[in-house]
Motif scaffolding. Structure first.
Motif, mmCIF file in Angstrom:
data_model
loop_
_atom_site.group_PDB
_atom_site.id
_atom_site.type_symbol
_atom_site.label_atom_id
_atom_site.label_comp_id
_atom_site.label_asym_id
_atom_site.label_seq_id
_atom_site.Cartn_x
_atom_site.Cartn_y
_atom_site.Cartn_z
ATOM 1 N N ASN A 108 0.798 -1.228 0.000
ATOM 2 C CA ASN A 108 0.000 0.000 0.000
ATOM 3 C C ASN A 108 0.830 1.277 0.000
ATOM 4 O OD1 ASN A 108 -2.220 -1.613 0.003
ATOM 5 N ND2 ASN A 108 -2.579 -1.457 2.198
ATOM 6 N N LEU A 109 1.856 1.292 -0.829
ATOM 7 C CA LEU A 109 2.643 2.518 -0.977
ATOM 8 C C LEU A 109 1.939 3.440 -1.973
ATOM 9 C CD1 LEU A 109 6.187 0.905 -1.186
ATOM 10 C CD2 LEU A 109 5.126 1.992 0.786
ATOM 11 N N LEU A 110 2.332 4.723 -1.941
ATOM 12 C CA LEU A 110 1.741 5.691 -2.864
ATOM 13 C C LEU A 110 2.601 5.741 -4.122
ATOM 14 C CD1 LEU A 110 1.029 8.342 -0.125
ATOM 15 C CD2 LEU A 110 -0.557 6.686 -1.117
ATOM 16 N N ARG A 111 1.995 5.373 -5.252
ATOM 17 C CA ARG A 111 2.795 5.160 -6.472
ATOM 18 C C ARG A 111 3.310 6.465 -7.067
ATOM 19 N NH1 ARG A 111 -2.762 3.673 -9.573
ATOM 20 N NH2 ARG A 111 -3.442 5.820 -9.624
ATOM 21 N N SER A 112 2.668 7.603 -6.761
ATOM 22 C CA SER A 112 3.113 8.857 -7.377
ATOM 23 C C SER A 112 4.223 9.523 -6.577
ATOM 24 C CB SER A 112 1.938 9.816 -7.541
ATOM 25 O OG SER A 112 1.593 10.370 -6.296
ATOM 26 N N ARG A 113 4.533 8.971 -5.411
ATOM 27 C CA ARG A 113 5.570 9.600 -4.587
ATOM 28 C C ARG A 113 6.840 8.747 -4.554
ATOM 29 N NH1 ARG A 113 2.955 13.350 -0.690
ATOM 30 N NH2 ARG A 113 0.726 13.171 -1.045
ATOM 31 N N ASN B 70 9.451 10.304 -0.132
ATOM 32 C CA ASN B 70 8.171 10.981 0.117
ATOM 33 C C ASN B 70 7.146 10.042 0.740
ATOM 34 O OD1 ASN B 70 8.447 13.004 -2.887
ATOM 35 N ND2 ASN B 70 9.184 13.378 -0.805
ATOM 36 N N TYR C 56 5.296 10.665 4.343
ATOM 37 C CA TYR C 56 3.853 10.893 4.356
ATOM 38 C C TYR C 56 3.253 11.066 5.758
ATOM 39 C CZ TYR C 56 -1.116 10.468 3.793
ATOM 40 O OH TYR C 56 -2.466 10.707 3.874
ATOM 41 N N TYR D 123 11.022 5.269 -7.265
ATOM 42 C CA TYR D 123 9.580 5.172 -7.081
ATOM 43 C C TYR D 123 9.233 3.720 -6.726
ATOM 44 C CZ TYR D 123 8.904 9.861 -8.731
ATOM 45 O OH TYR D 123 8.919 11.225 -8.833
ATOM 46 N N ASP E 137 7.305 1.467 -7.812
ATOM 47 C CA ASP E 137 7.222 0.404 -8.827
ATOM 48 C C ASP E 137 8.584 0.021 -9.407
ATOM 49 O OD1 ASP E 137 7.677 2.553 -10.430
ATOM 50 O OD2 ASP E 137 5.762 2.474 -11.500
ATOM 51 N N GLU E 138 9.632 0.700 -8.943
ATOM 52 C CA GLU E 138 10.975 0.295 -9.374
ATOM 53 C C GLU E 138 11.616 -0.665 -8.369
ATOM 54 O OE1 GLU E 138 11.765 4.656 -11.461
ATOM 55 O OE2 GLU E 138 12.629 4.198 -9.494
#
Lengths: 357, 224
Positions: free
Chosen positions: A98-103, A107, A111, A143, A145-146
């Motif tokens: 549940n990480l934030l993909r845009s940050r 970041n 959060y 990020y 997804d990397e």
């Protein structure tokens, strides 16, 4: 356990979900106490109520009845704002991170600090320090997804620690990871538990997880805790069938049982042969049992399966053997085995016949 | 060249330029106001839906039905039906400003629905994680929903603005002015096909520009 030593105190929790006019009992009169600084494991199959139970701890799920006390504070009497304050002191990690993909990774860790009056540079420093703690400071600018699954979970752990929580809830945090990564994450949790005095409650369906880091365990089935206590206590002498099943699953005994039916072992037995399943703890060793059978009774047994697992400093042994013996001979052997503390299950008759001293 | 290809545009050139401005005016202001309304409605739909962070099923049902109802009204009929309300708000039912009212009412439910769908792409478990971290409703809306969905919101905004450009041409039917008006009342009515084509070309250029700028922004905000 004195009252001040308790981090989490759940008393007589009941939760019922209404779905299409049907009542589903998710938690049935569940009580749980977790000592400060301990690692408490809750094990059960999916649908047993584990997830609902841990969500009671931070009140993501409100109980219908019961009391919820975290570090001496009664959560059910709190207002929204106060509750959010408590939630900041209870970190949580999840199966799917549940990480934030845009940050960025940094970041993401920052959060939880955004709602605090904290300068940007201080926040950066704190997040970086946490990333260092989980060994991912090099990835601050990446990020989510990397990253690999294990790395994502490390980021999630760092994020959960941002507000210096007293309690960490782990909701199947290693279930989406491979065995090696699972072990790495578990060792990280253990390290945090020791270093920060963090109280950890984790839920899992894998015995390995419990065996690896938990001091206490509760076994859940159909919304109830059916057995609980210290890991050594519960797993050396499991009282419930389900508990037994979990203990055996960790030693591949489940596969062994499957093998018995797949290979038609029982059907293929000769009339004077018996298929026996032996369970024993530290005091008895497999060699001792087999060799004394040979020496004392002149009987040889062929071993089809044997395994030993360590649970809380105790070795638990499991063995499947085929024994060739007449009925009266068998009675003597059985007598001997049970006296030395071996639990014998006779599969030969098709039904499981259990012998204990 | 203009005189060769578009002989009938030349004599009405000032009118043509003004029509272009009118189209831009209608698109800009209705996009802005409907944008705010639609974004708010979209957020309310997500937040109050059953299982949402501030679940309020009766309110959600009302809003949901209202959006569906408004979306079912054909725009040309909406223009006529809205006339009394437009008169009440703007003071007149003709002219470019008067067209804003039906344009806004016509487009904001469309935008709200798309915003709602964009926001629903966030996994409920991510929202749960934010709640577990002690985030308030406002923080979850601002820091999770809007922030995580920004590229999608930009994309649906482009789709909405392009639809809106289409609607402004229909508003010509109630005397709003604009390129649609000129295409019908001059190009079509006087059999001056070149005027219609010139109006169409200008609108196509507007669509391309919106699309290009929108795509560029969406890509920019993917990660920031």
């Amino acid at each position: 356990m004195s009252a001040t030593n308790i981090a989490i105190d759940l008393q007589q929790i009941n939760v019922t979900f209404k779905r299409n006019n049907e009542n589903l009992v998710a938690l049935d009169n569940v009580s749980l106490q977790v000592e400060k600084g301990s690692i408490y494991g809750i094990i059960g199959y999916s649908g047993a109520g584990k997830s609902t139970l841990v969500r009671i701890i931070n009140l993501l799920q409100r109980p219908d009845t019961g009391s919820v006390s975290i570090l001496g504070q009664d959560l059910l009497s709190l207002h929204d704002k106060e509750l959010r304050g408590v939630r900041k002191k209870v970190g949580m990690i999840f199966q799917h991170f549940n990480l934030l993909r845009s940050r960025t990774v940094l970041n993401n860790v920052e959060y939880p600090l955004l709602s605090q009056k904290m300068s940007r540079s201080k926040r950066h420093a704190k997040a970086l320090e946490l990333l260092k703690l989980v060994g991912l400071d090099e990835y601050a600018k990446a990020y989510p997804d990397e990253l690999s699954g294990g790395q994502k979970q490390r980021v999630a752990i760092a994020r959960a620690l941002a507000n210096n929580p007293d309690v960490l809830i782990s909701d199947e945090a290693t279930s989406a990871l491979d065995p090696q990564t699972t072990e790495d994450i578990l060792q990280l949790l253990k390290h945090l538990n020791e270093k920060l005095g963090l109280t950890i409650v984790l839920i899992t369906h894998e015995m390995q997880v419990i065996k690896s880091i938990c001091q206490n365990v509760a076994v859940m089935e159909k919304g109830r805790i059916i057995e609980k206590g210290s890991v050594s206590e519960v797993f050396t002498a499991p009282k419930q069938a389900l508990t037994q099943k979990f203990v055996e699953s960790a030693a591949n005994v489940t596969e062994m049982r499957q093998q018995i039916s797949d290979d038609h072992l029982i059907e293929n037995l000769q009339s004077n042969e018996r298929l026996l399943y032996l369970r024993f703890s530290s005091e008895v060793t497999s060699e001792a049992v087999i060799s004394s059978l040979a020496i004392k009774y002149g009987i040889s047994a062929s071993i089809l399966f044997a395994n030993v697992q360590k649970v809380a400093q105790l070795s638990l042994g499991y063995m499947l053997i085929v024994l060739t013996a007449s009925d009266e001979h068998f009675a003597t052997i059985l007598d001997y085995l049970t006296t030395v503390g071996v639990v014998v299950t006779d599969f030969s008759t098709g039904e499981e016949q259990i012998y204990v001293s | 060249m203009l005189a060769n290809w578009f002989p009938n545009v030349v004599p009405i050139w000032p009118q043509f330029v003004q029509a272009t401005w009118e189209t831009l005016y209608m698109t800009f202001w209705s996009a802005l106001i409907a944008g705010v309304l639609g974004l708010g409605t979209g957020i309310f739909l997500v937040v109050t839906q059953p299982g949402g962070i501030n679940a309020d099923p009766p309110f959600y049902n009302f809003l949901d039905k209202l959006v569906n109802l408004l979306r079912s009204v054909p725009f040309i009929i909406l223009l006529a039906v809205m006339a009394p309300i437009t008169k009440y708000i703007v003071g007149t039912t003709v002219g470019t400003p008067a067209a804003l009212v039906p344009l806004i009412v016509g487009i904001f439910p469309f935008y709200a629905r798309q915003v709602q769908n964009a926001l629903l792409s966030i996994e409920p478990s991510v929202i749960e994680a934010a709640q577990a971290m002690g985030s308030s409703t406002g923080e979850i809306i601002y820091r999770i929903y809007l922030r995580e969905c920004l590229p999608d919101i930009i994309r649906v905004s482009i789709v909405t603005i392009i639809s809106l450009l289409g609607l402004t041409t229909m508003a010509g039917a109630i005397g709003s002015g604009g390129l649609g008006d000129i295409a019908i009342s001059v190009g079509y009515a006087r059999f001056e096909n070149d005027v219609t084509i010139a109006a169409l070309l200008v609108i196509l250029v507007m669509v391309f520009i919106v699309q290009i700028i929108g795509d560029w922004i969406a890509k920019k905000v993917e990660r920031f």
